[in-house]
Scaffold this motif. Structure first.
Motif, mmCIF file in Angstrom:
data_model
loop_
_atom_site.group_PDB
_atom_site.id
_atom_site.type_symbol
_atom_site.label_atom_id
_atom_site.label_comp_id
_atom_site.label_asym_id
_atom_site.label_seq_id
_atom_site.Cartn_x
_atom_site.Cartn_y
_atom_site.Cartn_z
ATOM 1 N N GLU A 31 -8.362 39.046 -25.997
ATOM 2 C CA GLU A 31 -9.378 40.086 -25.786
ATOM 3 C C GLU A 31 -9.931 40.617 -27.101
ATOM 4 O OE1 GLU A 31 -7.386 41.717 -21.584
ATOM 5 O OE2 GLU A 31 -7.027 42.753 -23.492
ATOM 6 N N GLY B 134 -13.689 39.824 -28.253
ATOM 7 C CA GLY B 134 -14.507 41.020 -28.407
ATOM 8 C C GLY B 134 -15.048 41.157 -29.816
ATOM 9 N N ILE C 238 -12.659 42.819 -23.086
ATOM 10 C CA ILE C 238 -13.469 42.138 -24.093
ATOM 11 C C ILE C 238 -14.750 42.920 -24.348
ATOM 12 C CG2 ILE C 238 -14.812 40.052 -24.563
ATOM 13 C CD1 ILE C 238 -12.661 38.469 -23.059
ATOM 14 N N ALA C 239 -15.341 43.434 -23.270
ATOM 15 C CA ALA C 239 -16.561 44.234 -23.431
ATOM 16 C C ALA C 239 -16.285 45.499 -24.235
ATOM 17 C CB ALA C 239 -17.128 44.589 -22.059
ATOM 18 N N ALA D 169 -13.902 45.914 -26.509
ATOM 19 C CA ALA D 169 -13.717 45.500 -27.902
ATOM 20 C C ALA D 169 -15.056 45.148 -28.546
ATOM 21 C CB ALA D 169 -12.763 44.300 -27.967
ATOM 22 N N SER D 170 -15.953 44.540 -27.776
ATOM 23 C CA SER D 170 -17.267 44.163 -28.307
ATOM 24 C C SER D 170 -18.086 45.395 -28.676
ATOM 25 C CB SER D 170 -18.030 43.323 -27.275
ATOM 26 O OG SER D 170 -17.332 42.140 -26.950
ATOM 27 N N ALA E 152 -11.837 47.360 -32.676
ATOM 28 C CA ALA E 152 -11.753 46.456 -31.527
ATOM 29 C C ALA E 152 -10.351 46.466 -30.947
ATOM 30 C CB ALA E 152 -12.158 45.043 -31.932
ATOM 31 N N THR F 204 -9.435 47.875 -27.207
ATOM 32 C CA THR F 204 -8.736 47.014 -26.248
ATOM 33 C C THR F 204 -7.484 47.687 -25.711
ATOM 34 O OG1 THR F 204 -9.565 45.027 -27.351
ATOM 35 C CG2 THR F 204 -7.644 44.769 -25.931
#
Length: 269
Positions: A80, A84, A140-141, A143-144, A204, A208
């Motif tokens: 993740e 991300g 993941i979103a 972290a992005s 990030a 997460t």
């Protein structure tokens, strides 16, 4: 009588001596904190369930590392964070470069990036859960989003600091936008972007873990909150220690990457 050869003294570089001193201070600081913690844990001043002995924590740490069921959770969190970071950093670089290439776009959207950058990204989690579900997608979103802002801001500021002479020279040779991007912008952005990636990695990771703690069924954050809810405090501390060690190792690797790139750039010049 033959002269006795004189062996020159080996001078220790000042930087090496300084690093050795810093390392010594760090080790001593960790030892003092560890001894202080153990003294508080054994004194009975605080509840033993909240401040367990470091011996018990180390036992749980070893048990966790020997438990094969721990590593799938570690792999989930690592996936993740890495995914991300890649997505967020890529979008951040593209956004910063786009702002640099288009003044109207920068004037329209860059204030929003600056305003949203200091916002706690956890506020986006309910929306992300609705859009991506409770699985890895929402983590993941998260972290992005966390990684996007520092990279976008650093890239845009790097574009603003590019020498205008280089841009005018490129235009005088009828350079296209793509040539301007690849020959002028990107080489000048390596240093600020790579430096920003270190901060992006940290945020990030935090994003997460927060998302996993709030709502998840796998990952290090999930293990932390499960141990907390069951009052398995030594096990929770063991996961936290492992998490800190991973973050420190990732930061050290990022520092090495930054140093290598800087040396390569200096050599190229």
């Amino acid at each position: 009588m033959a002269d006795t050869p004189v062996i020159p003294a080996v001078a220790i570089p000042a930087r090496s001596a300084k690093l050795s001193k810093v390392a010594t201070i760090r080790i001593v600081t960790v030892l003092i904190l560890g001894i202080g913690y153990e003294m508080v844990a054994r004194s009975g001043i605080l509840f033993e369930g909240v401040v367990p002995s470091s011996v018990i924590v180390l036992q749980r740490l070893v048990t966790t590392l020997l438990d094969s069921s721990f590593y799938p959770h570690l792999a989930v969190t690592a996936t993740e964070v890495i995914c991300g970071l890649l997505v967020g950093a890529s979008l951040g670089i593209a956004t910063g470069v786009a702002f640099g290439l288009s003044w109207p776009l920068a004037r329209l959207l860059s204030p929003w990036v600056n305003y949203l950058a200091p916002t706690p990204k956890i506020v986006f989690l309910p929306i992300l859960l609705l859009g991506f579900g409770v699985g890895m997608g929402s983590k993941i979103a998260m972290a992005s989003i966390s990684a996007f802002f520092p990279v976008a801001m650093a890239t845009y500021r790097g574009v603003q600091q590019i020498n205008g002479v280089h841009i005018r020279v490129a235009f005088s040779f009828n350079a296209t936008r793509m040539q301007l991007l690849t020959k002028v912008f990107l080489p000048s952005l390596v240093a600020p972007v790579v430096t920003a990636l270190r901060l992006a990695l940290g945020v990030a990771f935090v994003g997460t873990l927060l998302a996993e703690i709030k709502l998840s069924n796998q990952g290090l954050g999930y293990l932390i909150i499960q141990h907390y809810n069951a009052m398995r405090i030594p096990d929770m501390y063991a996961i936290l220690i492992i998490t800190f060690a991973i973050v420190m190792a990732a930061n050290a690797a990022m520092d090495g990457l930054v140093a290598a790139i800087m040396r390569r750039m200096s050599g190229a010049k």
